[in-house]
Design a protein around this motif. Structure first.
Motif, PDB file in Angstrom:
ATOM      1  N   SER A 129       0.917  -1.220  -0.223  1.00 38.51           N
ATOM      2  CA  SER A 129       0.109   0.016  -0.146  1.00 38.51           C
ATOM      3  C   SER A 129       0.758   1.244  -0.107  1.00 38.51           C
ATOM      4  O   SER A 129       1.979   1.346   0.739  1.00 38.51           O
ATOM      5  CB  SER A 129      -1.195   0.108   1.267  1.00 38.51           C
ATOM      6  N   TYR A 149      -4.034   3.778  -2.089  1.00 38.81           N
ATOM      7  CA  TYR A 149      -3.621   2.733  -3.142  1.00 38.81           C
ATOM      8  C   TYR A 149      -3.254   1.418  -2.376  1.00 38.81           C
ATOM      9  O   TYR A 149      -2.419   1.548  -1.370  1.00 38.81           O
ATOM     10  CB  TYR A 149      -2.656   3.263  -4.104  1.00 38.81           C
ATOM     11  N   TYR A 151      -2.032  -2.875  -3.192  1.00 39.89           N
ATOM     12  CA  TYR A 151      -1.582  -3.878  -4.394  1.00 39.89           C
ATOM     13  C   TYR A 151      -1.425  -5.222  -3.606  1.00 39.89           C
ATOM     14  O   TYR A 151      -1.193  -5.539  -2.477  1.00 39.89           O
ATOM     15  CB  TYR A 151      -0.054  -3.479  -4.555  1.00 39.89           C
ATOM     16  N   HIS A 174      -5.034  -7.037  -9.054  1.00 39.64           N
ATOM     17  CA  HIS A 174      -3.966  -6.682  -8.279  1.00 39.64           C
ATOM     18  C   HIS A 174      -4.166  -5.360  -7.825  1.00 39.64           C
ATOM     19  O   HIS A 174      -3.263  -4.971  -6.762  1.00 39.64           O
ATOM     20  CB  HIS A 174      -2.687  -6.736  -9.291  1.00 39.64           C
ATOM     21  N   ASP A 175      -4.663  -4.586  -8.116  1.00 40.39           N
ATOM     22  CA  ASP A 175      -4.797  -2.917  -7.679  1.00 40.39           C
ATOM     23  C   ASP A 175      -6.143  -2.861  -7.062  1.00 40.39           C
ATOM     24  O   ASP A 175      -7.414  -3.318  -7.430  1.00 40.39           O
ATOM     25  CB  ASP A 175      -4.851  -2.049  -8.897  1.00 40.39           C
ATOM     26  N   PHE A 202      -9.970  -5.451  -3.089  1.00 37.58           N
ATOM     27  CA  PHE A 202      -9.596  -5.388  -4.829  1.00 37.58           C
ATOM     28  C   PHE A 202     -10.614  -5.915  -5.543  1.00 37.58           C
ATOM     29  O   PHE A 202     -10.411  -6.336  -6.530  1.00 37.58           O
ATOM     30  CB  PHE A 202      -8.287  -6.497  -4.944  1.00 37.58           C
TER      31      PHE A 202
END
Length: 245
Positions: A129, A149, A151, A174-175, A202
Motif C-alpha cells: 500500500s 492505493y 496492491y 492486483h490493484d 481488490f
C-alpha cells in the motif's frame, strides 16, 4: 569645651567599633538560583522506517455453491517507511509505503453441481500500500486515520480433475484501495510503536471462461488486517525541550 571633647571622643570610639562588629558578622551565604523545570515537546516531523507483524483475515463472501475457506486467519510480517509533518500545532499529516508478506492460505475453491471437478486456487502472497494519513497528537501519542492505493501480490490457477485448465476472469485484481486507523506512541527519543487496523479491497472476481463457471457469480478479494509495529524516526533533531518555571 569639655562637652565638645567628650562628644568627639565618643564618635571616634563608635567609628572604630562598627567595622569590628561588621567583620564579626557571618557572611551572607550564596544561594544558587533554582533550576528551570523542562517539559518535553514531542515532534513528529521527519522520516521513519520500521517493521510490523500481525494477522490477515479474508472475507467470507465467496463463489456461490462452493466450499471456500477465505475467512481463515494468516500470519503477516513486513516493512514500512514514510514521512510526517506536524502543524497547527497538534495535527500530523503524512505519507507511508508498506508491504506485508502473508503466510500460505491454500485458498482452494471446489465447485459443485455443474462445475463439479473444477477447483480454483487463489494464493495471496503479499499486500502492499501507499497511503496518506492524518493524525491528532497530544504529547507522545498520535491517533490517526489512513487511506490510499493497495496492491495484491498473488497467483491463481484452475484445474479440472487435478489437470491445469485455461481460464479468464473479468479483470486483474492486483490493484485496489485500503483504509485504516491506528494509534502510535513515541516511547523513547527517535522510537515509536504502533497498533493499527487496515482493510484492503481488490474488487470482485467473475469467471468469463470456462462458461460453465460463470453461473457461480463472483467472489470478493478483500482482507482485514491487524498489525503491531515499531518505527525508527530520523530528522527529529533529538527531543526538543521548552523551559517551564
Amino acid at each position: 569645651m569639655k562637652n565638645f571633647l567628650l562628644g568627639t571622643v565618643a564618635l571616634i570610639a563608635l567609628g572604630a567599633t562598627v567595622p569590628a562588629l561588621a567583620a564579626d558578622m557571618a557572611a551572607r551565604p550564596y544561594t544558587k538560583a533554582a533550576p528551570a523545570a523542562y517539559a518535553p515537546i514531542y515532534n513528529w516531523t521527519g522520516f521513519y522506517i520500521g517493521g510490523h507483524v500481525g494477522g490477515a483475515f479474508g472475507g467470507s463472501n465467496g463463489f456461490l455453491g462452493t466450499n471456500n475457506n477465505d475467512g481463515d486467519g494468516r500470519f503477516l510480517g513486513g516493512l514500512q517507511g514514510g514521512a510526517d509533518y506536524q502543524f497547527a500545532p497538534n495535527w500530523v499529516l503524512g505519507i507511508e509505503g508498506q508491504y506485508s508478506w502473508l503466510g500460505s492460505n491454500n485458498n482452494s475453491v471446489a465447485f459443485t453441481g455443474a462445475g463439479a471437478g473444477y477447483a480454483y486456487t487463489h494464493n495471496q502472497r503479499g499486500l502492499g500500500s501507499v497511503t496518506g494519513r492524518l493524525g491528532y497528537t497530544w504529547g507522545p501519542a498520535l491517533l490517526y486515520v489512513k487511506g490510499g492505493y493497495a496492491y495484491s501480490d498473488y497467483n491463481e490457477s484452475l484445474t479440472f480433475g487435478g489437470v491445469p485448465q485455461p481460464f479468464s476472469t473479468n479483470s486483474s485484481h492486483h490493484d485496489g484501495y485500503t483504509v485504516g486507523a491506528g494509534l502510535e506512541y513515541m516511547f523513547a527519543q527517535n522510537w515509536s510503536g504502533k497498533v493499527e487496523y487496515q482493510y484492503y479491497d481488490f474488487g470482485k472476481t467473475n469467471f468469463v471462461t470456462p462458461a460453465v463457471l460463470t453461473q457461480f457469480g463472483s467472489t470478493r478479494n478483500d482482507e482485514h488486517t491487524v498489525k503491531a509495529g515499531i518505527n525508527y524516526r530520523f530528522n527529529l533533531g533529538g527531543a526538543p525541550v521548552a523551559a517551564r518555571y
